[in-house]
Design an enzyme around this catalytic site. Structure first.
Site, PDB file in Angstrom:
ATOM      1  N   HIS A  43       0.839  -1.203   0.000  1.00  0.00           N
ATOM      2  CA  HIS A  43       0.000   0.000   0.000  1.00  0.00           C
ATOM      3  C   HIS A  43       0.869   1.246   0.000  1.00  0.00           C
ATOM      4  CE1 HIS A  43       0.638   0.986   4.328  1.00  0.00           C
ATOM      5  NE2 HIS A  43       0.756  -0.316   4.461  1.00  0.00           N
TER       6      HIS A  43
ATOM      7  N   ASP B  53      -0.661   4.316   0.728  1.00  0.00           N
ATOM      8  CA  ASP B  53      -1.216   5.289   1.671  1.00  0.00           C
ATOM      9  C   ASP B  53      -0.463   5.198   2.998  1.00  0.00           C
ATOM     10  OD1 ASP B  53      -2.446   2.738   2.080  1.00  0.00           O
ATOM     11  OD2 ASP B  53      -4.013   3.683   3.289  1.00  0.00           O
TER      12      ASP B  53
ATOM     13  N   ASP C 298       6.766   1.958   6.556  1.00  0.00           N
ATOM     14  CA  ASP C 298       5.418   1.405   6.372  1.00  0.00           C
ATOM     15  C   ASP C 298       4.662   2.178   5.299  1.00  0.00           C
ATOM     16  OD1 ASP C 298       3.042   0.042   6.703  1.00  0.00           O
ATOM     17  OD2 ASP C 298       2.526   1.006   8.611  1.00  0.00           O
TER      18      ASP C 298
ATOM     19  N   GLU D  82      -5.217   1.054   2.876  1.00  0.00           N
ATOM     20  CA  GLU D  82      -4.873   0.025   3.858  1.00  0.00           C
ATOM     21  C   GLU D  82      -4.873   0.572   5.272  1.00  0.00           C
ATOM     22  OE1 GLU D  82      -2.367  -2.674   6.357  1.00  0.00           O
ATOM     23  OE2 GLU D  82      -2.118  -0.533   5.957  1.00  0.00           O
ATOM     24  N   GLU D  83      -4.447   1.823   5.418  1.00  0.00           N
ATOM     25  CA  GLU D  83      -4.274   2.382   6.756  1.00  0.00           C
ATOM     26  C   GLU D  83      -5.587   2.810   7.416  1.00  0.00           C
ATOM     27  OE1 GLU D  83      -1.782   2.105   8.432  1.00  0.00           O
ATOM     28  OE2 GLU D  83       0.061   2.236   7.283  1.00  0.00           O
TER      29      GLU D  83
ATOM     30  N   GLU E 187       5.335  -5.474   4.057  1.00  0.00           N
ATOM     31  CA  GLU E 187       5.128  -4.795   5.336  1.00  0.00           C
ATOM     32  C   GLU E 187       6.391  -4.919   6.198  1.00  0.00           C
ATOM     33  OE1 GLU E 187       2.781  -2.946   6.450  1.00  0.00           O
ATOM     34  OE2 GLU E 187       0.882  -3.451   5.482  1.00  0.00           O
TER      35      GLU E 187
ATOM     36  N   HIS F 286       4.830   4.630  11.974  1.00  0.00           N
ATOM     37  CA  HIS F 286       3.771   5.445  12.581  1.00  0.00           C
ATOM     38  C   HIS F 286       4.304   6.428  13.620  1.00  0.00           C
ATOM     39  CE1 HIS F 286       0.130   2.699  11.405  1.00  0.00           C
ATOM     40  NE2 HIS F 286       1.105   2.644  10.503  1.00  0.00           N
TER      41      HIS F 286
END
Length: 387
Positions: A74, A76, A107, A142-143, A171, A360
């Site tokens: 992903h 995003d 990520d 995805e997030e 990932e 994150h």
């Protein structure tokens, strides 16, 4: 012939796209351009859902035969938070002291960049065509709620007759060092709200009211301490965690009419979503007896538990990792959910990418050397897979 772009340059281009979910901000265009230039057939597919943002997705394939190896991921990212707290711009793609900084560096734009770079180098070395097929399945959803992304893109691909033999999701699977872990499965996730009904009244006249606060406290303790299982050879025990308690009452002299507590369960492959709901409802009924009035409102979930059994494919990936890092990765199922939960219905899937320590977080970053090593690992996988 122009030089094949390396993972660092691809990652920097991706990081400079502020693709905070559900925005794309040009991230898929970066991949589209690179993959078309390498001879991939590229499809851009937009999916919609009432109450959710429209999401652009990308599917690209080169080759027509088997075996078919898919890379998934992903573009995003989660919001950067307080951008003033970053030592380097959250969307600048800056390199400092051997580290690439930016939201998504770990990520998982960095992992995607390594996969693309590895495939481009591999194709250049084998005359532009693999001995089989290679594809990329990339979403921008995805997030967040993940309803217009991988799950629908897989359905779209399946309707076209696409068949996948194996998949790697890039990932950030590693815990401490690159090469320490391959994710071969994930626990499922199920959320709900426990609701206890009482009778509102004045605190001076408790006999005229029914206070739901002590009752919900009793139920929280009961449900939290009731074992769901004892784990399996590949999964830790399932766990239920309460995350909030609310009575919607700002007054100190009013007994509230209702109390609510939110919870989440991370569960292993001993349970399905339906069987787990039934188990929790059974435990709740036992704790309530004939005295407490309580119920559960379940949130929709598409995150069941899954595991990919170790075998020739995990052995192949392990060998590629060992050759580059000198480490033999652990095969485990820890961590949260990912889009691999959708892919497992179509083919065996594993997750292997960068180290997840800063994902994150403010100053998300990855060593440039890890980008180089991960690219080498992915190329080693390709060489072994199509040997």
């Amino acid at each position: 012939m122009p030089a094949t772009p390396d993972a660092l340059s691809i990652a920097r281009d991706l990081l400079r796209c502020p693709s905070v979910t559900p925005a794309d901000a040009g991230a898929l265009d970066v991949l589209d351009r690179l993959l078309r230039g390498a001879g991939f057939e590229v499809h851009r597919v937009t999916f919609s859902e009432p109450g959710a943002a429209d999401i652009d997705n990308l599917y690209a394939r080169i080759g027509t035969g088997a075996p078919h190896l898919m890379f998934a991921g992903h573009t995003d990212v989660v919001p950067p938070g307080d951008v003033s707290a970053w030592s380097h711009g959250a969307f600048a793609g800056e390199v400092a002291d051997g580290q690439l900084y930016g939201r998504g560096a770990v990520d998982m734009k960095g992992g995607i960049a390594c996969a693309v770079a590895a495939v481009l180098v591999y194709l250049a070395a084998c005359g532009g065509q693999p001995k089989g097929s290679i594809s990329f399945l990339i979403t921008g959803d995805e997030e967040d709620i993940a309803v217009n992304g991988t799950v629908k893109l897989l359905q779209w691909a399946d309707a076209r007759g696409e068949n996948f033999d194996h998949c790697i999701v890039g990932e950030p699977s590693n815990v401490e060092e690159l090469g320490d872990c391959i994710k071969i499965g994930r626990r499922g996730s199920l959320s709900g709200t426990l609701i206890v009904d009482g009778v509102q009244g004045h605190v001076a006249y408790p006999q005229r009211a029914v206070n739901p606060v002590p009752d919900i406290a009793t139920l929280i303790v009961a449900l939290s301490h009731e074992p769901l299982d004892h784990g399996t050879a590949q999964f830790q025990p399932s766990n239920l965690e309460f995350t909030s308690v609310d009575v919607g009452n700002a007054a100190t002299n009013v007994i509230p009419a209702q109390a609510r507590a939110k919870f989440n369960i991370r569960f292993n492959d001993q349970h399905s979503i339906k069987s787990l709901q039934a188990l929790i409802e059974h435990h709740l009924a036992a704790a309530c007896g004939n005295r407490i009035r309580a119920r559960i409102e379940w949130l929709p979930s598409n995150a069941g538990a899954f595991v990919t059994k170790p075998g020739p494919f995990t052995d192949l990936v392990t060998a590629a990792i060992e050759q580059v890092t000198g480490r033999r990765p652990e095969l485990n199922t820890g961590g949260g959910t990912s889009d691999a939960r959708f892919i497992t219905h179509y083919c065996p899937v594993i997750e292997f990418g960068l180290v997840g320590q800063t994902m994150h977080k403010v100053d998300e970053r990855t060593p440039v050397s890890d980008l180089e090593k991960l690219t080498a690992i992915y190329r080693g996988v390709l060489e072994r897979y199509f040997a």
